[in-house]
Design a protein around this motif. Structure first.
Motif, PDB file in Angstrom:
ATOM      1  N   UNK A 149      -0.527  -7.541  11.397  1.00 41.69           N
ATOM      2  CA  UNK A 149       0.238  -6.991  10.279  1.00 41.69           C
ATOM      3  C   UNK A 149       0.762  -5.612  10.659  1.00 41.69           C
ATOM      4  N   UNK A 150       1.903  -5.300  10.064  1.00 42.65           N
ATOM      5  CA  UNK A 150       2.479  -3.976  10.297  1.00 42.65           C
ATOM      6  C   UNK A 150       1.757  -2.953   9.410  1.00 42.65           C
ATOM      7  N   UNK A 151       1.930  -1.712   9.722  1.00 43.04           N
ATOM      8  CA  UNK A 151       1.326  -0.648   8.910  1.00 43.04           C
ATOM      9  C   UNK A 151       1.827  -0.708   7.467  1.00 43.04           C
ATOM     10  N   UNK A 189       0.768  -1.664   1.714  1.00 41.27           N
ATOM     11  CA  UNK A 189       1.055  -2.367   0.458  1.00 41.27           C
ATOM     12  C   UNK A 189      -0.188  -3.063  -0.089  1.00 41.27           C
ATOM     13  N   UNK A 190      -0.929  -3.715   0.784  1.00 42.56           N
ATOM     14  CA  UNK A 190      -2.141  -4.418   0.357  1.00 42.56           C
ATOM     15  C   UNK A 190      -3.161  -3.419  -0.180  1.00 42.56           C
ATOM     16  N   UNK A 191      -3.346  -2.302   0.509  1.00 42.94           N
ATOM     17  CA  UNK A 191      -4.302  -1.289   0.060  1.00 42.94           C
ATOM     18  C   UNK A 191      -3.880  -0.659  -1.263  1.00 42.94           C
ATOM     19  N   UNK A 192      -2.595  -0.369  -1.420  1.00 40.11           N
ATOM     20  CA  UNK A 192      -2.095   0.222  -2.656  1.00 40.11           C
ATOM     21  C   UNK A 192      -2.251  -0.747  -3.836  1.00 40.11           C
ATOM     22  N   UNK A 211      -5.910  -0.851  -4.810  1.00 41.78           N
ATOM     23  CA  UNK A 211      -6.313   0.354  -5.537  1.00 41.78           C
ATOM     24  C   UNK A 211      -5.811   0.314  -6.972  1.00 41.78           C
ATOM     25  N   UNK A 212      -4.579  -0.151  -7.170  1.00 41.71           N
ATOM     26  CA  UNK A 212      -4.023  -0.223  -8.525  1.00 41.71           C
ATOM     27  C   UNK A 212      -4.818  -1.199  -9.385  1.00 41.71           C
ATOM     28  N   UNK A 213      -5.183  -2.323  -8.830  1.00 49.48           N
ATOM     29  CA  UNK A 213      -5.965  -3.311  -9.580  1.00 49.48           C
ATOM     30  C   UNK A 213      -7.348  -2.751  -9.899  1.00 49.48           C
TER      31      UNK A 213
END
Length: 165
Positions: A27-29, A34-37, A40-42
């Motif tokens: 995966x790209x950075x 996006x996955x981490x953000x 965190x939002x959830x």
């Protein structure tokens, strides 16, 4: 159609010709961020929801109580105007700061804003008036309004002569 070396015919197969990778995709950075953000939002959504002050839906703030007090050295007074026309929703108030009129408006969601602080809104006319005093500070005063609901006639009711820019 092609024939292999052992004599078996090989036809067009869906996906044929696609390179086969033995390593897992990287995966790209940007995708990882996006996955981490999103994670965190959830995870923070319940915390943000729980931190908001709870107010029962059936209890509305009291917006019909007149007030007369000194706030930060200023005398603020306010009272709802008698019901007439569209003011049946309690949307008309007569409010003064040091005897000078302050125009309040009721928003569709039931909150209030003033002509001094019209980028924020408040639960009651008293809160909106106090915020206007805070915005004015100790040195500034409200200007006298043009003729209108506080004792003057409507400006367009009189004959106008000439062009005004």
């Amino acid at each position: 159609m092609a024939v292999s070396a052992d004599g078996v015919s090989v036809g067009a197969v869906q996906g044929a010709g696609a390179p086969v990778r033995s390593e897992p995709e990287r995966r790209t950075r940007r995708e990882v961020a996006r996955v981490l953000l999103a994670s965190a939002a959830v995870a923070l959504a319940p915390v943000v929801t729980a931190s908001r002050p709870a107010r029962p839906a059936d209890v509305q703030p009291d917006t019909g109580t007149p007030f007369d007090e000194t706030y930060r050295g200023r005398r603020i007074q306010g009272a709802p105007l008698p019901l007439q026309g569209l003011s049946a929703l309690g949307a008309e108030w007569q409010v003064t700061v040091d005897g000078r009129p302050l125009h309040l408006m009721r928003r569709a969601d039931g909150t209030w804003l003033s002509m001094v602080d019209h980028y924020s809104w408040y639960e009651t006319p008293l809160e909106a008036t106090r915020a206007a005093v805070d915005e004015l500070g100790p040195l500034r005063r409200l200007r006298d309004l043009a003729p209108g609901p506080f004792g003057g006639g409507h400006p367009h009711g009189e004959a106008q002569h000439g062009v005004r820019a």
